[in-house]
Design an enzyme around this catalytic site. Structure first.
Site, PDB file in Angstrom:
ATOM      1  N   CYS A  85       0.997  -0.988   0.023  1.00  0.00           N
ATOM      2  CA  CYS A  85       0.011   0.054   0.113  1.00  0.00           C
ATOM      3  C   CYS A  85       0.852   1.158  -0.049  1.00  0.00           C
ATOM      4  CB  CYS A  85      -0.965   0.067   1.134  1.00  0.00           C
ATOM      5  SG  CYS A  85      -2.105   1.495   1.158  1.00  0.00           S
ATOM      6  N   GLY A  86       0.865   2.019  -1.121  1.00  0.00           N
ATOM      7  CA  GLY A  86       1.598   3.123  -1.258  1.00  0.00           C
ATOM      8  C   GLY A  86       1.253   4.306  -0.168  1.00  0.00           C
ATOM      9  N   HIS A 204      -8.231  -4.037  -8.550  1.00  0.00           N
ATOM     10  CA  HIS A 204      -8.395  -2.255  -8.452  1.00  0.00           C
ATOM     11  C   HIS A 204      -8.562  -1.869  -9.689  1.00  0.00           C
ATOM     12  CE1 HIS A 204      -6.402  -3.152  -4.565  1.00  0.00           C
ATOM     13  NE2 HIS A 204      -6.271  -2.008  -4.202  1.00  0.00           N
ATOM     14  N   CYS A 233      -3.408   7.023  -5.138  1.00  0.00           N
ATOM     15  CA  CYS A 233      -2.909   5.569  -4.914  1.00  0.00           C
ATOM     16  C   CYS A 233      -1.320   5.276  -5.271  1.00  0.00           C
ATOM     17  CB  CYS A 233      -4.072   4.336  -5.686  1.00  0.00           C
ATOM     18  SG  CYS A 233      -3.887   2.834  -5.332  1.00  0.00           S
TER      19      CYS A 233
HETATM   20  O1  PYC Z   1      -1.834   3.820  -2.006  1.00  0.00           O
HETATM   21  O2  PYC Z   1      -1.425   1.617  -2.969  1.00  0.00           O
HETATM   22  C1  PYC Z   1      -2.081   2.578  -2.486  1.00  0.00           C
HETATM   23  C2  PYC Z   1      -3.383   2.152  -1.946  1.00  0.00           C
HETATM   24  C3  PYC Z   1      -3.781   0.741  -2.088  1.00  0.00           C
HETATM   25  C4  PYC Z   1      -5.175   0.691  -1.617  1.00  0.00           C
HETATM   26  C5  PYC Z   1      -5.494   2.001  -1.422  1.00  0.00           C
HETATM   27  N1  PYC Z   1      -4.322   2.627  -1.340  1.00  0.00           N
END
Ligand code: PYC
Length: 308
Positions: A85-86, A204, A233
């Site tokens: 999760c970034g 996703h 994201c």
């Molecule tokens: O920022 O990688 C992300 C992420 C994944 C799901 C929600 N945020």
């Protein structure tokens, strides 16, 4: 269970810092599997209503196996475990600084999908170096009820993404209800057609449109638990960089500004890898929003959350 909440460019993270389940001392991947198998009620307790909400991403702070790492973490959401999760990693960096555990500089973080590094730039800004990312399939078409033929790429950025520019409406806050319906329909059509990445389901969906001045692109991201990402994201931006690199549209080291549906931004770039993969770098800001203790009263029928 003690927690610290933050948001990264609008997207919330709840870091469990004390009182989490005992997952043993194995690898982070083994601990993640044990968490999913034996303690799913604790995942739900920590992020689902009435103590949390659908958009909330959880992170269980763990002792790393590799002692050169500042910490280990297992990310999860309202429905399942996350590979990486970034936004959560940027939130974790700022939270560790808030706890006095790290200062500015480069740190290593153990996750179930490998060690990632991040740089704490100041108390609210971090740059993460994500896992190697790549495009798995280009221009995949799928027939979506209500939308017709939708075409997009399938790419890995730490989670699996379907990335399309076939936006059914403007990508902005006012159209979030329509974007939710459209992206869920795309997700359902991909699942029904058995279209995934490397044998795994795509969970996703990213819908892209032109960004506001100063941004290279704007996106709406549907996450695996059915909530939308308020940030651009981190893993989704990594998947986007992989597609841009594969198409020769972004050079190594060149800057890419990805804007979210609420207008927040990540600054991103990549290094090429040896096997056609890229190593993405994502910079964003996070802010601590609260901290506290979660309670589970044995007589509370919803002590393990409202579960779907
Ligand atoms: O920022 O990688 C992300 C992420 C994944 C799901 C929600 N945020």
């Amino acid at each position: 269970m003690r927690f610290i909440d933050s948001h990264t460019e609008g997207e919330p993270t709840r870091l469990i810092v004390e009182g989490g389940p005992d997952l043993g001392a194995g690898s982070l991947a083994a601990r993640r599997d044990r968490f999913a198998r034996d303690f799913d009620h604790i995942r739900s307790f920590a992020v689902n209503e009435p103590r949390g909400y659908d958009a909330l991403v959880g992170g269980l702070l763990c002792e790393p196996v590799d002692t050169s790492c500042a910490a280990g973490v297992i990310f999860f959401n309202n429905a399942t475990m996350l590979g990486m999760c970034g936004h959560g990693t940027i939130g974790l960096a700022v939270t560790l600084a808030h706890m006095g555990r790290i200062g500015p500089g480069v740190h290593r973080l153990e996750t179930p999908v490998g060690v990632v590094t991040f740089e704490l730039i100041d108390r609210n800004t971090a740059r993460i170096v994500n896992v190697p990312s790549y495009r798995y399939a280009k221009a995949v078409g799928v027939d979506v009820p209500g939308l017709g033929r939708v075409t997009g790429d399938i790419a890995w950025g730490g989670n699996w993404f379907f990335l399309t520019e076939n936006a059914p409406c403007p990508v902005d806050i006012a159209h979030i209800p329509q974007l939710m319906v459209a992206s869920q329909a795309i997700q359902d059509a991909l699942n029904a057609a058995g279209l995934g990445g490397d044998g795994a389901p795509v969970d996703h969906i990213e819908i892209f449109a032109e960004g506001a001045p100063g941004a290279d692109s704007r996106s709406f991201v549907l996450c695996s638990g059915g909530a939308y990402d308020r940030s651009p994201c981190g893993t989704g931006t990594s998947a986007k960089l992989a597609c841009l690199a594969a198409d020769g549209k972004l050079a190594p080291g060149e800057s890419w500004v990805q804007e979210s549906v609420i207008g927040s931004r990540f600054q991103a770039s990549y290094r090429p890898g040896p096997d056609g993969r890229i190593t993405p770098t994502i910079t964003g800001r996070a802010f601590v929003t609260g901290e506290g203790v979660l309670h589970a009263d044995p007589s509370d029928p919803f002590r393990y959350g409202v579960r779907g």
